[in-house]
Scaffold this motif. Structure first.
Motif, mmCIF file in Angstrom:
data_model
loop_
_atom_site.group_PDB
_atom_site.id
_atom_site.type_symbol
_atom_site.label_atom_id
_atom_site.label_comp_id
_atom_site.label_asym_id
_atom_site.label_seq_id
_atom_site.Cartn_x
_atom_site.Cartn_y
_atom_site.Cartn_z
ATOM 1 N N THR A 190 -7.179 7.307 -10.850
ATOM 2 C CA THR A 190 -6.969 5.903 -10.529
ATOM 3 C C THR A 190 -5.547 5.742 -10.000
ATOM 4 O OG1 THR A 190 -6.138 5.292 -12.720
ATOM 5 C CG2 THR A 190 -8.527 5.215 -12.377
ATOM 6 N N SER A 222 -4.066 -1.164 -11.541
ATOM 7 C CA SER A 222 -4.868 -1.381 -10.347
ATOM 8 C C SER A 222 -6.314 -0.965 -10.572
ATOM 9 C CB SER A 222 -4.276 -0.570 -9.186
ATOM 10 O OG SER A 222 -5.187 -0.446 -8.115
ATOM 11 N N TYR A 259 1.071 -8.793 -6.600
ATOM 12 C CA TYR A 259 0.141 -7.781 -6.103
ATOM 13 C C TYR A 259 -0.860 -7.518 -7.212
ATOM 14 C CZ TYR A 259 -0.696 -4.139 -2.570
ATOM 15 O OH TYR A 259 -1.212 -3.374 -1.541
ATOM 16 N N ASP A 260 -2.045 -8.105 -7.116
ATOM 17 C CA ASP A 260 -2.988 -8.043 -8.229
ATOM 18 C C ASP A 260 -3.684 -6.690 -8.305
ATOM 19 O OD1 ASP A 260 -5.341 -7.979 -6.575
ATOM 20 O OD2 ASP A 260 -5.158 -10.133 -6.290
ATOM 21 N N ARG A 261 -4.540 -6.548 -9.293
ATOM 22 C CA ARG A 261 -5.189 -5.269 -9.552
ATOM 23 C C ARG A 261 -6.184 -4.880 -8.471
ATOM 24 N NH1 ARG A 261 -5.869 -3.811 -15.815
ATOM 25 N NH2 ARG A 261 -6.324 -1.864 -14.753
ATOM 26 N N ALA A 294 -2.243 2.905 -8.710
ATOM 27 C CA ALA A 294 -1.537 1.687 -9.094
ATOM 28 C C ALA A 294 -1.367 0.840 -7.846
ATOM 29 C CB ALA A 294 -0.179 2.026 -9.706
ATOM 30 N N ALA A 295 -1.125 -0.449 -8.040
ATOM 31 C CA ALA A 295 -0.819 -1.339 -6.922
ATOM 32 C C ALA A 295 0.677 -1.226 -6.644
ATOM 33 C CB ALA A 295 -1.203 -2.772 -7.257
ATOM 34 N N ASN A 311 0.816 -1.223 0.000
ATOM 35 C CA ASN A 311 0.000 0.000 0.000
ATOM 36 C C ASN A 311 0.844 1.265 0.000
ATOM 37 O OD1 ASN A 311 -1.643 -2.032 2.167
ATOM 38 N ND2 ASN A 311 -2.744 -1.344 0.361
ATOM 39 N N HIS A 360 -5.472 -5.116 -5.214
ATOM 40 C CA HIS A 360 -4.733 -4.878 -3.967
ATOM 41 C C HIS A 360 -5.043 -5.971 -2.943
ATOM 42 C CE1 HIS A 360 -3.263 -0.464 -4.151
ATOM 43 N NE2 HIS A 360 -3.471 -0.888 -5.368
ATOM 44 N N ILE A 382 -7.862 0.337 -7.965
ATOM 45 C CA ILE A 382 -8.036 1.293 -6.881
ATOM 46 C C ILE A 382 -8.102 2.709 -7.456
ATOM 47 C CG2 ILE A 382 -7.053 2.176 -4.722
ATOM 48 C CD1 ILE A 382 -8.021 -0.725 -4.586
ATOM 49 N N GLY A 410 -11.195 -2.099 -5.703
ATOM 50 C CA GLY A 410 -10.656 -3.385 -5.296
ATOM 51 C C GLY A 410 -11.675 -4.504 -5.339
ATOM 52 N N ASN A 467 1.976 -1.555 -10.403
ATOM 53 C CA ASN A 467 1.239 -2.302 -11.416
ATOM 54 C C ASN A 467 -0.174 -1.746 -11.595
ATOM 55 O OD1 ASN A 467 3.298 -4.191 -11.980
ATOM 56 N ND2 ASN A 467 2.764 -5.372 -10.152
#
Length: 529
Positions: free
Chosen positions: A496, A287, A512-514, A498-499, A265, A516, A289, A430, A285
């Motif tokens: 937006t 994300s 670490y996927d999209r 990123a992770a 995070n 989080h 989020i 998420g 990456n």
């Protein structure tokens, strides 16, 4: 009429939608969500043993999937709990987990067949009765924050020792995807029945690869390997220590100093700094989020659409992306990145920076001299600075923010439950299916809808997104829903994200996927590095 292998009647229809059909759709959509060149590397020879030392900047409000609220909760949740359905971190394709398969026998009937032989951490059996107990609790418990996820479910019935059948109030083909999240995380019924008032916020008992050991507020969450995990050979780690440090820079420095192995995070500033250190891997990456100011649009002054629209026109999102995200995010008037299958390009950039239009709308709403808006913020330095930048832009058109920084659990109680204040700036998203995002944020029972009201047109448009399993038809339905939410200015989307994570070279097979939502089943430590 035919029967399942357990002898339970099963109605077969020509329109039957089974797991394979849904997976094919999810694979096509999920693949499109990845940016070109994104690759998840796979290390070849995992070595068991060792404790992974993680640092993260947020203390969870709860470790019960039902009562938690924040995206960072999943740092620990997926270590402790298996969901009914899983997803591939790279493609987001749905995969079996506690449910070995699932089938829509008709548009309003979803049947889940569960794996056998799984036990909770307390030794009690996982079975269909446990799944029904959990889903009923998620839908009906007064403390539940996830009722909106199951709003389409009418009833849950045990139709075999390892089979549950969900009868829906209306078609909702997004439900299997929803069962990958909080409402798919199954807790030991025995642990809930034994707890005072059924409160297991601080004593979670799941079926996951790790067992809960201890939690010291704002200091440490410790989990230990589940020696009886149902997936043979997993996990590789002996345990995980989640160290909680609220200041991002301090958290990142613990990895640089070798005190921790992995920071979750993180923000753009820490990624930029860590990329100068040769022995660290700093990733940002793609994300799901995004950062937004959630509004209580049920009461003045934000019950006036003109005020909400004025705030949206006052924001220079391109500037925010450069200042706050160092260009790692995307400016947006909606909630999804531009490569996401359900986003509609027609309204994704609906609000362009237009201060004059913002002032005109404020004057029409009766605020020619501007107004003050009570706003909550998380207390860490990065969150406060983020709100200062946004506040400076709003102040240019006469909107002044009266900011109260408080810990996430305090803010959530005050704003989302007690309805105090008008706005809060925090990360959102998420969720694997976009219907979850809309339901959670704007549905009358949504956990992030502080006013607990919704427009009938919103409900009509949202329900339409689940009536078909066809990706093209769902995309059209989401485009209409997106336009409604954007034009009504139900929130103040900014960028937006990123992770973002930082780790040392010892940490292998971390993804670490999209969403989080890291999973640590296959993470291992290379002690030779």
């Amino acid at each position: 009429m035919s029967k399942t292998k357990d002898g339970v009647p099963s109605v077969i229809h020509n329109s039957r939608i089974n797991r394979r059909t849904l997976l094919a759709s999810a694979a096509a959509l999920g693949g499109a969500m990845l940016l070109p060149g994104q690759v998840f590397a796979q290390a070849s020879t995992p070595k068991p043993g060792g404790t992974l030392r993680i640092v993260m900047p947020f203390n969870p409000a709860a470790l019960d999937p039902m009562t938690g609220r924040n995206v960072p909760d999943f740092n620990a949740l997926y270590a402790l709990f298996d969901a009914l359905i899983a997803f591939d971190p790279a493609t987001l394709e749905l995969k079996p987990m506690l449910a070995k398969d699932w089938t829509f026998t008709d548009p309003t009937t979803l049947v889940l067949n569960l794996i056998d032989g799984v036990k909770f951490h307390d030794g009690t059996p996982f079975n269909a009765e446990a799944v029904k107990f959990n889903l009923d609790r998620f839908m009906n418990d007064p403390r539940s924050n996830v009722k909106s996820d199951l709003v389409s479910v009418g009833s849950v019935t045990v139709t075999g020792p390892s089979q549950v059948t969900l009868k829906l109030k209306r078609p909702n083909y997004s439900l299997p995807t929803i069962l990958t999240g909080r409402v798919g995380c199954i807790i030991s019924p025995a642990s809930i029945k034994a707890a005072a008032d059924g409160n297991v916020d601080r004593n979670p008992v799941g079926t996951g690869p790790f067992k809960f050991a201890e939690w010291r507020d704002n200091d440490l969450i410790r989990v230990e390997k589940n020696p009886n995990y149902w997936q043979p050979g997993l996990p590789y780690l002996d345990g995980i220590n989640f160290r909680i440090i609220n200041e991002f820079n301090t958290a990142a420095r613990t990895v640089t100093a070798g005190e921790t192995d992995l920071a979750l995070n993180m923000a753009a500033q820490q990624i930029a700094t860590a990329r100068r250190v040769q022995d660290l891997t700093a990733e940002a990456n793609p994300s799901m989020i995004f950062f937004t100011l959630m509004m209580n649009f049920a009461k003045p002054p934000l019950n006036d659409i003109r005020v909400r629209q004025a705030m949206n026109y006052a924001i220079n999102r391109t500037e925010l992306n450069q200042v706050l995200m160092l260009g790692l995010g995307e400016p947006t008037s909606t909630m999804f990145p531009k490569d996401f299958w359900a986003v509609d390009a027609g309204t994704a950039q609906f609000y362009q920076h237009d201060p004059e239009k913002a002032r005109k709308l404020l004057a029409e709403a009766g605020y020619p001299k501007g107004l003050e808006v009570e706003t909550w913020s998380w207390p860490d330095q990065t969150s406060v600075q983020r709100l200062e930048v946004v506040g400076n832009q709003l102040e240019q058109v006469g909107i002044r923010l009266k900011v109260t920084p408080s810990p996430p659990q305090v803010v959530n109680q005050a704003f989302y439950i007690e309805g105090k204040g008008a706005m809060i700036l925090n990360p959102q998203g998420g969720w694997l299916d976009p219907s979850q995002t809309y339901e959670r944020l704007f549905g009358a029972t949504g956990q992030f809808n502080a006013g607990k009201i919704e427009d009938p047109q919103f409900r009509k448009l949202l329900d339409a997104t689940g009536t078909s399993a066809d990706a093209g038809k769902r995309k059209e339905a989401f485009a209409a829903l997106q336009r409604f939410v954007v034009e009504q200015a139900l929130h103040l989307p900014l960028v937006t994200s990123a992770a973002m994570s930082i780790r040392n070279k010892k940490v292998k097979d971390f993804k670490y996927d999209r969403l989080h939502s890291p999973r640590f089943h296959r993470v291992w430590l290379d002690q030779t590095v």
